[in-house]
Scaffold this motif. Sequence first.
Motif, PDB file in Angstrom:
ATOM      1  N   GLN A 158       0.843  -1.192   0.000  1.00 19.42           N
ATOM      2  CA  GLN A 158       0.000   0.000   0.000  1.00 19.42           C
ATOM      3  C   GLN A 158       0.881   1.244   0.000  1.00 19.42           C
ATOM      4  OE1 GLN A 158      -2.391  -0.363   3.532  1.00 19.42           O
ATOM      5  NE2 GLN A 158      -0.636  -0.132   4.930  1.00 19.42           N
ATOM      6  N   GLY A 160       2.267   4.833   1.148  1.00 20.69           N
ATOM      7  CA  GLY A 160       2.468   5.423   2.460  1.00 20.69           C
ATOM      8  C   GLY A 160       3.672   6.331   2.461  1.00 20.69           C
ATOM      9  N   ASP A 162       7.447   7.145   4.600  1.00 20.48           N
ATOM     10  CA  ASP A 162       8.423   6.621   5.563  1.00 20.48           C
ATOM     11  C   ASP A 162       8.526   7.558   6.754  1.00 20.48           C
ATOM     12  OD1 ASP A 162       9.780   8.763   4.586  1.00 20.48           O
ATOM     13  OD2 ASP A 162      11.456   7.638   3.757  1.00 20.48           O
ATOM     14  N   MET A 170       4.615   0.687   0.770  1.00 21.86           N
ATOM     15  CA  MET A 170       4.905   0.050   2.052  1.00 21.86           C
ATOM     16  C   MET A 170       4.436  -1.405   1.984  1.00 21.86           C
ATOM     17  SD  MET A 170       6.101   2.818   3.510  1.00 21.86           S
ATOM     18  CE  MET A 170       6.239   2.464   5.246  1.00 21.86           C
ATOM     19  N   SER A 172       3.818  -5.160   3.969  1.00 25.64           N
ATOM     20  CA  SER A 172       3.554  -5.911   5.201  1.00 25.64           C
ATOM     21  C   SER A 172       3.485  -7.384   4.826  1.00 25.64           C
ATOM     22  CB  SER A 172       2.241  -5.472   5.855  1.00 25.64           C
ATOM     23  OG  SER A 172       2.315  -4.106   6.249  1.00 25.64           O
ATOM     24  N   SER A 231       6.071  -5.180   9.007  1.00 25.19           N
ATOM     25  CA  SER A 231       4.933  -4.258   8.917  1.00 25.19           C
ATOM     26  C   SER A 231       5.426  -2.894   8.445  1.00 25.19           C
ATOM     27  CB  SER A 231       4.252  -4.134  10.286  1.00 25.19           C
ATOM     28  OG  SER A 231       3.212  -3.194  10.247  1.00 25.19           O
ATOM     29  N   GLN A 232       4.820  -2.453   7.363  1.00 28.28           N
ATOM     30  CA  GLN A 232       5.088  -1.118   6.814  1.00 28.28           C
ATOM     31  C   GLN A 232       6.579  -0.917   6.532  1.00 28.28           C
ATOM     32  OE1 GLN A 232       2.554   1.125   6.037  1.00 28.28           O
ATOM     33  NE2 GLN A 232       1.221  -0.607   6.562  1.00 28.28           N
TER      34      GLN A 232
END
Length: 305
Positions: A158, A160, A162, A170, A172, A231-232
């Motif tokens: 997705q 995003g 930083d 990003m 996950s 994650s992310q």
Amino acid sequence: MHAKTDSDGTSLDTSWLPRSPRRPVYYVQSPSNHDVEKMSYGSSPTVSPPHLYYHCSPIHHSRESSTSRFSNSLKMPRSLSAWKHIRIDDGDGDDHDGDDDDEKDDGGGASKVRLYFIGLLFFVLLFTVFCLILWGASKGYKPEVSVKSMVFENFYIQAGNDQTGVPTDMLSLNSTVKIHYRNPATFFAVHVTSTPLEIHYFQLKLASGQMKKFSQPRKSRRTVVTVVHSSQVPLYGGMPPLADAREHANKVAVPLNLTFSLRSRAYILGRLVKSKFYNRVRCTVTLTGKKLGKPHNLTKACVYL
């Protein structure tokens, strides 16, 4: 009656004077060496026979006293010298005997110390050899590690930002790794720890997970399941195969690498003899959108170093 004329012409009548008996003549004889030695060791000297007028004869008394003093002067120096000689000899004998005893004691103590030292050295050498034998024997029982499978539960991409606010994609990811561990040793257990399990796309790290440490008894095995997730994670455009993942997830096929290291420590003789084993593992796995939730067999896809 007879009259005696003095030198000044005066006449004296000597008839009234008492006539004293003639005094006996005494001869003093020096004692011989044998008598002196007898007297010096306690024998009583021979006393002259008593005389009727002994107590009233000053000449006899003076001569008797001089004789006694002469005898004492003869016997005392010799007796003193004899006693000194005896005491000196006894002291010298005691000193020599003591020196001999001391030398014997010193020699015996030194020999005992040498024996104890040799015994201790022999024991240390024997114990060292025994420990080396155990350590060498333990090296033939290296633990066996095998990565059986890996399951990608899901992954998401997705848009995003930083931590610095730069916009990027990003990622996950959630997955599990199944590992078989076997301890073939017959006389020691092992304590196992691991470095983090990491998933890389070339140099970019996508996910990681930590295996729990455990102890494995001798001649036993177990299966360890470790979760590897992220994650992310910012991608910064470094994964072109995932460019269309948001729209066509089923068509995604990304080659990944799974790497980790296991360290096994064996305490063979308490803390005195320790043996360490290292297992470095590198596996190649492909993230496929069609096989999400299905295990990937990695039996032949791993390299063990």
